[in-house]
Design an enzyme around this catalytic site. Structure first.
Site, PDB file in Angstrom:
ATOM      1  N   GLU A 196      30.830  -5.421 -26.553  1.00 49.89           N
ATOM      2  CA  GLU A 196      30.773  -4.670 -27.810  1.00 49.89           C
ATOM      3  C   GLU A 196      31.948  -5.074 -28.691  1.00 49.89           C
ATOM      4  O   GLU A 196      32.612  -6.067 -28.441  1.00 49.89           O
ATOM      5  CB  GLU A 196      30.808  -3.167 -27.513  1.00 49.89           C
TER       6      GLU A 196
ATOM      7  N   ASP B 130      29.282   7.906 -17.973  1.00 49.74           N
ATOM      8  CA  ASP B 130      30.129   6.748 -17.716  1.00 49.74           C
ATOM      9  C   ASP B 130      31.573   7.149 -17.959  1.00 49.74           C
ATOM     10  O   ASP B 130      31.866   7.933 -18.865  1.00 49.74           O
ATOM     11  CB  ASP B 130      29.721   5.549 -18.580  1.00 49.74           C
TER      12      ASP B 130
ATOM     13  N   ASP C 128      29.849  -4.655 -20.246  1.00 47.18           N
ATOM     14  CA  ASP C 128      30.080  -3.927 -21.491  1.00 47.18           C
ATOM     15  C   ASP C 128      30.554  -4.938 -22.536  1.00 47.18           C
ATOM     16  O   ASP C 128      31.691  -5.389 -22.514  1.00 47.18           O
ATOM     17  CB  ASP C 128      31.140  -2.847 -21.247  1.00 47.18           C
TER      18      ASP C 128
END
Length: 270
Positions: free
Chosen positions: A160, A69, A158
């Site tokens: 987080e 990634d 994503d």
């Protein structure tokens, strides 16, 4: 009678170079590092800070497929080199919030595809800046869509640690679950696909209360820099992908897809 000496102006001229070398304010050893600039976040940034530094899987598993990634931090990526090293799939950061687009997105997203990889795009969530729906729409409008070509993976959320402030973006556990639901529902409505969720078990536990309600529909991309995946978030009995290191060859962030290449293709086809 005083002895003759240099005039005051002459003394000043002699002392000036010496004074210029003396710092007026000594640097503080404990001075805080500059705050990250919005848009600079990348997948695994919080994992490095909160949940481990590096990882190497215990053994090579023939049923797993190597991936990477990337974000704007990598700039132009040497995709043929990565392909030659065994990397078969890649995710590229497309967007963050509702105002940032990765300036290297085109080279990274198209370059991985042109090299022969299966590719996808991810969105770095900032739940304190706008609604989940607004960010999902921005993501789809700026590279996060999906096509049934067998080479494009569904978009990834994503979610987080907040690199700019409070770890859970100032949201309660229930408010965070609502925000994620808003994003996922909007993405599904726009693309027809369920987005992949990238997260770390410790963050998910702290910030969603270890919510299990997405496991039936949304593939899990787990982040843990260690020799084993460890405990998964509630509801998921297996992971679809595992980000296992931030210090891999050519590109730092390396991942394992939990299956052979034909299963990566199957996820792309939907």
């Amino acid at each position: 009678m005083p002895l003759p000496g240099p005039a005051p102006t002459i003394l000043a001229g002699l002392l000036a170079p010496l004074l210029a070398t003396v710092p007026l304010t000594p640097a503080r050893a404990d001075a805080p590092a500059p705050a990250p600039v919005h848009g600079s976040a990348y997948m695994g940034m919080g994992v490095l800070a909160h949940d481990g530094q590096s990882g190497t899987p215990k053994s090579s598993d023939a049923t797993q497929t190597e991936g990477v990634d990337v974000s704007g931090h990598q700039g132009d990526v040497a995709w043929p080199t990565l392909l030659g090293s065994g990397v078969k799939w890649a995710y590229t950061k497309a967007t963050e919030g509702t105002s940032y687009k990765n300036p290297s997105f085109t080279q990274q997203y198209n370059g991985s595809h042109d090299a022969g990889m299966i590719r996808g795009a991810y969105h770095f969530a900032t739940p304190d800046s706008s609604s989940g729906a607004a960010q999902a729409n921005y993501f789809v409008d700026h590279g996060g869509g999906w096509s049934r070509d067998g080479r494009t993976l569904p978009g990834a959320l994503d979610i987080e640690w907040n690199p700019y402030g409070a770890a859970c973006y100032g949201k309660s556990k229930s408010a965070m679950v609502s925000w994620i639901t808003d994003f996922l529902h909007t993405y599904k409505t726009r693309t027809g696909r369920n987005a992949v969720i990238y997260t770390a078990t410790s963050w998910w536990t702290d910030c969603t209360g270890n919510y299990s309600g997405f496991a039936a529909s949304n593939p899990l991309w787990i982040a843990r820099y260690a020799s084993e995946v460890g405990t998964l978030p509630a509801g998921w009995s297996y992971y679809t992908a595992w980000q296992y290191t931030s210090s891999g060859p050519t590109v730092g962030d390396h991942d394992k897809f939990n299956g052979t290449l034909d299963r990566v293709v199957a996820l792309a086809k939907g």
